[in-house]
Write a protein that holds these residues in place. Sequence first.
Motif, PDB file in Angstrom:
ATOM      1  N   UNK A 108       0.839  -1.191   0.000  1.00 59.32           N
ATOM      2  CA  UNK A 108       0.000   0.000   0.000  1.00 59.32           C
ATOM      3  C   UNK A 108       0.879   1.248   0.000  1.00 59.32           C
ATOM      4  N   UNK A 109       0.517   2.188  -0.855  1.00 57.77           N
ATOM      5  CA  UNK A 109       1.113   3.517  -0.850  1.00 57.77           C
ATOM      6  C   UNK A 109      -0.021   4.489  -0.562  1.00 57.77           C
ATOM      7  N   UNK A 110       0.148   5.325   0.467  1.00 57.17           N
ATOM      8  CA  UNK A 110      -0.919   6.252   0.829  1.00 57.17           C
ATOM      9  C   UNK A 110      -0.392   7.679   0.891  1.00 57.17           C
ATOM     10  N   UNK A 111      -1.286   8.628   0.588  1.00 59.08           N
ATOM     11  CA  UNK A 111      -0.940  10.041   0.632  1.00 59.08           C
ATOM     12  C   UNK A 111      -2.137  10.833   1.138  1.00 59.08           C
ATOM     13  N   UNK A 112      -1.895  11.682   2.127  1.00 59.52           N
ATOM     14  CA  UNK A 112      -2.931  12.558   2.679  1.00 59.52           C
ATOM     15  C   UNK A 112      -2.595  13.996   2.326  1.00 59.52           C
ATOM     16  N   UNK A 113      -3.516  14.653   1.654  1.00 61.94           N
ATOM     17  CA  UNK A 113      -3.338  16.045   1.243  1.00 61.94           C
ATOM     18  C   UNK A 113      -4.038  16.963   2.250  1.00 61.94           C
ATOM     19  N   UNK A 114      -3.704  18.257   2.256  1.00 60.56           N
ATOM     20  CA  UNK A 114      -4.373  19.177   3.190  1.00 60.56           C
ATOM     21  C   UNK A 114      -5.882  19.206   2.961  1.00 60.56           C
ATOM     22  N   UNK A 115      -6.602  19.419   4.044  1.00 58.33           N
ATOM     23  CA  UNK A 115      -8.066  19.466   3.976  1.00 58.33           C
ATOM     24  C   UNK A 115      -8.520  20.740   3.275  1.00 58.33           C
TER      25      UNK A 115
END
Length: 142
Positions: A108-115
Amino acid sequence: TNPKTEAFLVVEVEFKFVAPEKVGQIRLTSSCRQAATHPISVANPLSIAVRFACETTCPDVRFSPTELLVPPNSEATVEVVYRPILVGSGTGNIRLKSTELGDYPYAVTYEAKPAGLEKAPVFKAPLGSDTVQSFSFLHYAK
């Protein structure tokens, strides 16, 4: 066996079964407090129902349902749900484990961007009067 000469051939074959390093690659990208989903389908070729336990090393990743029951000779789907709280990225593993069918590992590769901006509740009432409005707060932390 040859029907004319009645000759036959015996062959011994040795099999070595090894677990795969990974079945597939999953990429999950989402803004903070928003959900990203990825379905995983699992087939059950057996004549009995099979239960899968879902495990992950990734923060903010959940499964729906948390445990998967696949009926005999059919297929079922589990949703991988990624709802990040903090901005960041990384890698991890997901594993579907079954005593009958073995392990299904995924990278798994995950990325969280600013809200993004969210609509704020607005309350308006004329002076000297009151108003009632309902709203709810959602808390996504573990």
